[in-house]
Motif scaffolding. Structure first.
Motif, short mmCIF file in Angstrom:
data_model
loop_
_atom_site.label_atom_id
_atom_site.label_comp_id
_atom_site.label_asym_id
_atom_site.label_seq_id
_atom_site.Cartn_x
_atom_site.Cartn_y
_atom_site.Cartn_z
N LYS A 100 -5.48 11.84 0.95
CA LYS A 100 -6.51 12.05 1.97
C LYS A 100 -7.36 10.79 2.07
CE LYS A 100 -10.32 15.13 3.18
NZ LYS A 100 -11.10 16.31 2.74
N ASN A 101 -7.61 10.34 3.28
CA ASN A 101 -8.52 9.24 3.52
C ASN A 101 -9.92 9.87 3.57
OD1 ASN A 101 -10.31 7.44 4.95
ND2 ASN A 101 -8.50 6.29 5.59
N GLU A 102 -10.65 9.74 2.47
CA GLU A 102 -11.94 10.41 2.34
C GLU A 102 -12.95 9.95 3.39
OE1 GLU A 102 -12.60 12.98 0.51
OE2 GLU A 102 -10.73 12.96 -0.62
N MET A 103 -12.88 8.70 3.78
CA MET A 103 -13.82 8.18 4.76
C MET A 103 -13.61 8.84 6.12
SD MET A 103 -14.78 4.24 5.50
CE MET A 103 -13.56 3.79 6.71
N LEU A 104 -12.35 9.05 6.50
CA LEU A 104 -12.03 9.65 7.80
C LEU A 104 -11.88 11.16 7.73
CD1 LEU A 104 -9.39 7.05 9.01
CD2 LEU A 104 -11.79 7.19 9.68
N GLY A 105 -11.66 11.70 6.52
CA GLY A 105 -11.43 13.14 6.37
C GLY A 105 -10.07 13.54 6.92
N GLU A 159 0.86 -1.20 0.00
CA GLU A 159 0.00 0.00 0.00
C GLU A 159 0.89 1.24 0.00
OE1 GLU A 159 -3.58 1.62 -0.45
OE2 GLU A 159 -3.40 -0.52 -0.08
N ASP A 160 0.55 2.23 -0.82
CA ASP A 160 1.39 3.42 -0.99
C ASP A 160 0.92 4.60 -0.14
OD1 ASP A 160 3.35 5.15 -2.21
OD2 ASP A 160 1.72 5.97 -3.42
N TYR A 161 -0.36 4.74 0.11
CA TYR A 161 -0.96 5.83 0.89
C TYR A 161 -0.69 7.19 0.28
CZ TYR A 161 -1.53 2.14 4.32
OH TYR A 161 -1.87 0.96 4.95
N GLY A 162 -0.35 7.23 -1.00
CA GLY A 162 -0.15 8.50 -1.70
C GLY A 162 1.25 9.07 -1.58
#
Length: 188
Positions: A140-145, A113-116
């Motif tokens: 950005k983790n859209e689910m967590l904001g 996983e790269d996480y951006g």
């Protein structure tokens, strides 16, 4: 009759002592639990940046494809690529916030996983009297904001609130000192 009253009195006294002991035990247990909870909460907050604002000699970050660099010139801050006169107090406040960024969540990175981080959304580089370090923002983790972030000091990945990311949404003009009447008179 008197012997019966003495036995009742001693039984009542023993009951009171047992209840007082139980109360003290419960209070002691609760105090230990509260202390442990506070300790765990304190350990849960991980500092990502920790530097006093007066130790910073330069800071740079990217915003919408433009790199903004600010340098300390003597006792005053200036924008490296601009003639804008910076509001020194506003810029010092900005540095104080940048110097105390924390996270409450360390990410257990998944294999592959790269996480951006292969194409960071923002890199903040801070130069202090002790050296240079960077804060690298991934996606950005859209689910967590929240944004994934790591530092140049280690490879651990953390989550930070969006407000940490947007704290660096500032151009040199955002720090520009307000012009006073005497400033405009001097240019005339």
């Amino acid at each position: 009759m008197q012997k019966k009253q003495v036995v009742q009195f001693l039984t009542l006294l023993l009951f009171i002592l047992i209840m007082a002991g139980a109360y003290m035990g419960i209070r002691s247990y609760q105090a230990r639990q509260e202390k442990e909870k506070n300790k765990q909460e304190a350990e849960a907050v991980m500092p990502l940046t920790s530097f006093p604002s007066d130790s910073v000699t330069a800071i740079s970050y990217d915003l919408d494809g433009t790199k903004y660099t600010f340098e300390k010139d003597g006792e005053k801050w200036k924008a490296a690529d601009s003639d804008i006169i910076l509001d020194q107090d506003a810029f010092t406040d900005f540095l104080q916030k940048a110097g105390s960024i924390t996270s409450e969540t360390k990410v257990e990175a998944q294999e592959g996983e790269d996480y951006g981080f292969s194409n960071p959304s923002r890199t903040v580089t801070v130069t202090t009297q002790n050296g240079t370090s960077s804060l690298i923002f991934g996606m950005k983790n859209e689910m967590l904001g929240q944004y994934y972030v790591k530092t140049s000091e280690n490879s651990s990945i953390y989550l930070v609130e969006e407000s940490v990311y947007t704290a660096f949404d500032k151009t040199a003009e955002d720090f520009e000192q307000e012009k006073t009447q005497t400033d405009t008179d001097d240019k005339s």
